[in-house]
Design an enzyme around this catalytic site. Structure first.
Site: not given
Length: 517
Positions: A275, A335, A387
């Site tokens: 990430e 995301k 994440c």
């Protein structure tokens, strides 16, 4: 035994509840002492048995504060080390968060307190049903915080066989049901045998859950393809303070490190970076030429490169935490589940600037579209999770219907060498088990891992060490039962169980005295 429990002073009972909740932390990684959760739940169940409405709520709250205070104490690290809060303020904010989560935890037990505090089946049926509903609510309430679900501790026990069928929450239900049955035996240890018939039936049911789970572990619900996919992973171990500096010199040094670490990996089918591996926005003047260079190298080697980037849409003046595919990798993914304060600031107009925690340089990220379709490499479709997203069971299960491999890119440097990274990897393993998919799990600081379709770690890296490693995965096209149904039916079943228990009380009509009586 009932008299001793009923006669406990409230302060002592609250202390026991607090400690019992805190001890559950030891059932999760890195400790993995899973029986301790059952012991803690037995204590919790006995503390609620035949208590008043207010007593049940207070004891549930104390248990919840202990549960979350111990289980997520590591947020202190990010608040203090990177949020600029003093030790006292950081500790206070952790306490406030634990109390908030304790209140959220307590909410479903209002049902136990209101309708089932003295019900004969209150422990055995209502307690596990309310626990399941609580976990389900925590997957979506205020965008969700689906952490510390009991089932995560059972990746290696017989109950793991239920994960592809019910998901982690179904396992949690079985654990609480088992503890409730044991607690009821303790409570009724001196009662007459005739009063134990239902308890015996419940005990048999509990045993069958465990036995069936052991049997289900032998079933492969989704068969992997035979063709191997070779994976090369880069774990750069860039210090979090460096990533937050957005300094040109450190950015160039990070890009050079990625280039050097990747040199021996281009013979693999995929090369994966973590990430925000590019520690600046995509259109930064040093980033674009570097990515064009990497795209060329990947293409020349017939490899796919997947990297985390900060994507800036200048037309809309928005920034996204994203994954990009280069070379033989295609697609952009933004995301869809953001970390409060780390990536955005709730109540921004009121909180922004009050303390450094509310003004982090990364807290400008926007939410990605919900209808994205993942990434692709050489005909293999990929479900990316950036994440925090990997901890959402239904989000991953739904996305995996269209894909054959899971890809999780992470930066866990916010929490240094705390137990957070171990808990996080354990949750990622559960996603692989629930979906029957191989998972490529990459982090900036480690541990990174390649996880098979049964949730087992095939290879992993060391923590806080710059390194590369390789492994092999397989694409999987079939669906597990959990992918088909998700967690929704579990919430419905739990609700129906509670309604079936409450129905006789709800249907009761007060007796109206006859005239003249």
């Amino acid at each position: 035994m009932p008299d001793k429990i009923l006669n406990l002073s409230q302060p002592l009972a609250l202390l026991i509840a607090l400690i019992s909740g805190a001890l559950i932390t030891f059932s999760f990684a890195p400790f993995n002492i899973w029986p301790i959760a059952i012991v803690s739940l037995i204590a919790f169940a006995l503390l609620l048995k035949e208590q008043s409405f207010k007593t049940i709520l207070w004891r549930s709250f104390a248990f919840g504060v202990g549960f979350y205070g111990a289980g997520i104490h590591w947020i202190y690290v990010s608040i203090h080390n990177f949020g600029g809060a003093s030790p006292i303020l950081a500790g206070f904010l952790v306490f406030i968060f634990a109390c908030f989560m304790g209140a959220v935890f307590t909410a479903p037990f209002y049902i136990v307190a209101r309708w089932f505090n003295r019900h004969a089946l209150g422990l055995i049926i209502a307690l596990p049903a309310c626990w399941l509903l609580g976990e389900w609510v925590r997957t979506w309430l205020l965008t969700g915080f689906p952490w510390l679900f009991l089932g995560y501790a059972h990746l290696t026990t017989p109950l793991a066989g239920w994960a592809p069928i019910t998901g982690v929450m179904g396992i949690s239900f079985i654990i609480v049901f088992t503890a409730a049955v044991l607690a009821e035996w303790i409570w009724r240890i001196k009662s007459l045998p005739a009063k134990k018939s239902f308890l015996i039936a419940a005990s048999i049911c509990s045993a069958l859950f465990w036995i069936a789970g052991a049997g289900f572990k032998n079933i492969t619900w989704a068969e992997p393809d035979a063709a191997p996919i070779k994976i090369g992973m880069v774990q750069p171990n860039i210090d979090q303070s460096t990533k937050l500096s957005f300094n040109q010199d450190t950015t160039i040094a990070a890009l050079n490190q990625l280039r050097e670490l990747s040199t021996d990996l281009w013979s693999n089918d995929w090369v994966v970076w973590p990430e925000a591996a590019i520690p600046t926005s995509l259109t930064y003047h040093d980033a674009l030429p570097f990515l064009e260079e990497m795209n060329t190298i990947a293409s020349q080697n017939d490899a796919a490169l997947f990297t985390g980037v900060i994507y800036d849409d200048r037309d809309k003046q928005k920034y996204y935490n994203s994954v990009a595919g280069l070379g033989q990798g295609y697609g952009f993914y933004h995301k869809r589940r953001l970390v409060p304060f780390g990536e955005y600031v709730p109540l921004e107009d009121q909180l922004r600037g009050l303390i450094e925690l509310f003004n982090l340089p990364t807290s400008f990220i926007h939410l990605g579209p919900q209808d994205q379709h993942g990434l692709i490499a050489k005909g293999v479709r990929i479900t990316p999770a950036i994440c925090y997203e990997i901890v959402y069971p239904d989000l991953i299960a739904q996305a995996a219907k269209e894909t054959q491999v899971l890809l999780s890119v992470n930066n866990l440097g916010w929490f240094l060498d705390s137990i957070q990274s171990k808990q996080f990897l354990q949750m990622a393993q559960m996603r692989a088990l629930e979906t029957g998919r191989y998972l490529v799990y990459n982090t900036n600081n480690g541990p990174s891992a390649i996880i098979d379709n049964h949730g087992n770690i095939l290879s992993r890296s060391y923590s806080f060490k710059a390194q590369t490693f390789t492994g092999v995965i397989h694409a999987v096209k079939d669906w597990t039962p959990f992918m088909v149904y998700g967690s929704g039916p579990l919430a419905v079943i739990a609700t129906l169980l509670l309604l079936s228990l409450a129905l006789p009380q709800l249907l009761k009509r007060p007796t109206v005295p006859a005239e003249g009586q």
